[in-house]
Enzyme design. Structure first.
Site, PDB file in Angstrom:
ATOM      1  CE1 TYR A   1      -3.249  -2.894   0.384  1.00 22.07           C
ATOM      2  CE2 TYR A   1      -2.520  -3.136   2.656  1.00 22.07           C
ATOM      3  CZ  TYR A   1      -3.252  -3.587   1.582  1.00 22.07           C
ATOM      4  OH  TYR A   1      -3.986  -4.742   1.688  1.00 22.07           O
TER       5      TYR A   1
ATOM      6  NE  ARG B   1      18.934   0.437  26.903  1.00 24.55           N
ATOM      7  CZ  ARG B   1      18.540  -0.437  27.840  1.00 24.55           C
ATOM      8  NH1 ARG B   1      19.276  -1.485  28.116  1.00 24.55           N
ATOM      9  NH2 ARG B   1      17.432  -0.231  28.498  1.00 24.55           N
ATOM     10  CG  HIS B   2      18.987   8.995  23.626  1.00 26.50           C
ATOM     11  ND1 HIS B   2      18.908   9.933  22.622  1.00 26.50           N
ATOM     12  CD2 HIS B   2      18.270   9.490  24.668  1.00 26.50           C
ATOM     13  CE1 HIS B   2      18.184  10.957  23.038  1.00 26.50           C
ATOM     14  NE2 HIS B   2      17.781  10.720  24.288  1.00 26.50           N
ATOM     15  CG  ASP B   3      15.987   8.069  18.583  1.00 23.14           C
ATOM     16  OD1 ASP B   3      16.139   8.783  19.600  1.00 23.14           O
ATOM     17  OD2 ASP B   3      14.906   7.993  17.964  1.00 23.14           O
TER      18      ASP B   3
ATOM     19  CB  THR C   1      16.076  19.264  24.564  1.00 16.84           C
ATOM     20  OG1 THR C   1      15.908  18.014  25.252  1.00 16.84           O
ATOM     21  CG2 THR C   1      14.748  19.678  23.953  1.00 16.84           C
TER      22      THR C   1
ATOM     23  CB  THR D   1     -34.324   7.893   1.430  1.00 17.37           C
ATOM     24  OG1 THR D   1     -35.676   7.529   1.145  1.00 17.37           O
ATOM     25  CG2 THR D   1     -33.995   9.197   0.701  1.00 17.37           C
ATOM     26  CG  HIS D   2     -34.601   4.860   5.054  1.00 18.36           C
ATOM     27  ND1 HIS D   2     -34.102   4.966   6.338  1.00 18.36           N
ATOM     28  CD2 HIS D   2     -35.360   5.967   4.844  1.00 18.36           C
ATOM     29  CE1 HIS D   2     -34.560   6.080   6.889  1.00 18.36           C
ATOM     30  NE2 HIS D   2     -35.314   6.712   6.003  1.00 18.36           N
TER      31      HIS D   2
ATOM     32  CB  SER E   1     -10.215 -19.112  -7.361  1.00 21.87           C
ATOM     33  OG  SER E   1     -10.976 -19.417  -6.205  1.00 21.87           O
TER      34      SER E   1
ATOM     35  CE  LYS F   1     -19.319 -12.898  -7.508  1.00 17.83           C
ATOM     36  NZ  LYS F   1     -18.773 -13.440  -6.254  1.00 17.83           N
ATOM     37  NE  ARG F   2     -18.260  -6.998 -15.183  1.00 16.78           N
ATOM     38  CZ  ARG F   2     -17.671  -6.536 -16.295  1.00 16.78           C
ATOM     39  NH1 ARG F   2     -17.177  -7.393 -17.183  1.00 16.78           N
ATOM     40  NH2 ARG F   2     -17.579  -5.250 -16.518  1.00 16.78           N
ATOM     41  CG  ASN F   3     -16.121 -10.437  -6.887  1.00 18.52           C
ATOM     42  OD1 ASN F   3     -17.307 -10.614  -7.139  1.00 18.52           O
ATOM     43  ND2 ASN F   3     -15.285 -11.434  -6.665  1.00 18.52           N
TER      44      ASN F   3
ATOM     45  CD  GLU G   1     -15.656  -6.147  -1.787  1.00 17.59           C
ATOM     46  OE1 GLU G   1     -16.824  -6.539  -1.937  1.00 17.59           O
ATOM     47  OE2 GLU G   1     -14.667  -6.888  -1.970  1.00 17.59           O
TER      48      GLU G   1
END
Length: 457
Positions: free
Chosen positions: A26, A88-90, A114, A161-162, A284, A289-291, A296
């Protein structure tokens, strides 16, 4: 990309060099590069250089030291990680690695600062870069939404509607509504991006124990930032929460668009659908199917951005002048949220640009209830013709419910009712069921959103 450990937290050497991120699947390259470890340390170095140069101008730091930090200041990722495994401190690991490159003048590196003077200010630079990409994506999405809205401005479709047929609208109005919402998202985003474009170099508790406010102002100006008017050891996290919430709102709109297209692609509706190439396969097991897989994916990943916004809210309340609880969280949520927003905008641009639209199916669905969707207009016309609203409502509803239940043609049932036809003869009844009458204000809505000169005929 993997997060490194916090300042003062145990860590391990050899951790990922690409920054923190969701999986590469992604991550678009340009946004991924912004959140790379190399770019992060480059921003840290930019803050250190700007600070030394401003302090040199005031004689606080020797000019030759500022020149050495600018000219020889560099770092090696592996060396930073080796040092970090020990100390241990970047930030200390970073400054030590840079000091090795600078030489004797490095004693003036990080002077009066700082750790979070560097980290918070550099993070603002990273977010600024990420925001530039996101803003460009938003403009591209606005362009494609506008183009397709104009394309289908007068394409009739049923408004729901609904989830139930209501009254006629046009597919162009649906797209125009998304366009207007994206305009609001852009305004919100610009405000949030500007609000977070701040740096701070005010020291361990924000009281300028070692530098002066005018130093901070000039250092920030060199970096293209504004100084936070007041801070503790960190920039206050309400800004960050607002920015993340804005990304959550933006991607919620993308989820809304994707959800509608998913509904429109249902077999029983099939008014619009995602682009599906000749070589693409939807299942598969079921070759037919054409999803709506992209829609999604948009809906799913938008949930992650919204969840990250909640983590941003939790980061606002820190102990006294600063604790460390927000830092580990931000190593994840800022890269992930901006990377995902960039990705989802690109996917939505593709979705709208390539979307198949089926006007004939829209009209067939609109007409499938035999004129039931004009019941509201019939109610108004009967009232205008002299019938009481209560009587008209009962009469129209009785025909509507019977037509719905028995699958009759509502238009025909009404035309055969003498109680109606005595007030609305055939020519007036034809106007009641006139689709164009319902859609007569579409141009006015487009003009209101796009401006009188832009929307076209």
């Amino acid at each position: 990309m993997f997060p490194t450990r916090e300042q003062g937290e145990p860590g391990r050497s050899g951790q990922g060099q690409q920054g923190a991120s969701v999986i590469l699947r992604y991550t678009r390259p340009e946004m991924g590069q912004i959140w790379s470890e190399t770019n992060k340390y480059n921003k840290w170095l930019a803050v250190e250089i700007a600070a030394s140069e401003v302090l040199a101008e005031d004689g606080v730091v020797p000019e030759e030291a500022a020149r050495a930090i600018r000219d020889r200041g560099s770092f090696d990722l592996q060396r930073i990680q080796e040092i970090e495994a020990e100390v241990r401190h970047d930030v200390i690991a970073f400054t030590t690695a840079v000091a090795e490159k600078v030489g004797p003048e490095s004693r003036w590196l990080h002077y009066g600062l700082t750790s979070n003077d560097v980290v918070d200010t550099a993070q603002a630079l990273l977010i600024k870069e990420a925001s530039t990409l996101i803003r460009a994506d938003m403009h591209r999405l606005l362009d494609v939404l506008k183009r397709r809205a104009l394309e289908f401005k007068h394409t009739p479709t049923i408004g729901r509607t609904h989830g139930v047929h209501a009254e006629p609208t046009t597919f162009g109005l649906k797209l125009l509504n998304w366009y207007a919402e994206m305009e609001r998202n852009l305004a919100r985003f610009d405000f949030a991006a500007e609000d977070i474009r701040v740096g701070k170099l005010s020291g361990a508790v924000g009281a300028f124990g070692h530098l002066k406010p005018e130093h901070e102002e000039r250092i920030c100006a060199r970096l293209g930032l504004k100084p936070a008017p007041v801070a503790t050891q960190v920039i206050q996290r309400d800004r960050h929460a607002h920015y993340l919430a804005t990304l959550g709102t933006l991607t919620a709109t993308l989820d809304k668009i994707a959800t509608e297209i998913r509904h429109l692609q249902r077999t029983e509706v099939r008014e619009a659908e995602e682009f599906f190439s000749e070589k693409q396969k939807g299942s598969s097991a079921m070759p037919h199917k054409r999803n709506p897989i992209t829609s999604e994916q948009i809906s799913g990943l938008a949930r992650v951005v919204r969840s990250n916004a909640q983590a941003g809210f939790e980061n606002v309340a820190l102990w006294h002048e600063r604790d460390i609880s927000h830092s580990s969280v931000e190593r994840v949520i800022f890269p992930d949220s901006t990377i995902l927003t960039d990705y989802l905008l690109e996917k939505t641009i593709w979705l709208i640009d390539k979307m198949f639209v089926h006007p004939a199916r829209m009209l067939r669905n609109l007409e499938s209830t035999g004129g039931l969707i004009f019941s509201g207009q019939l109610l108004l016309d009967l009232a205008e013709a002299g019938m009481s609203r209560e009587q008209a409502y009962r009469l129209v509803q009785s025909h509507a419910m019977r037509s719905w239940k028995e699958e009759l043609i509502f238009r025909d049932e009404v035309a055969n009712d003498p109680e109606i036809t005595k007030l609305l003869p055939p020519e007036k009844l034809a106007r009641t069921f006139d689709l164009h009458r319902q859609l007569g204000n579409v141009d006015a809505i487009f003009a209101r959103v796009l401006g009188e000169k832009e929307y076209g005929p």
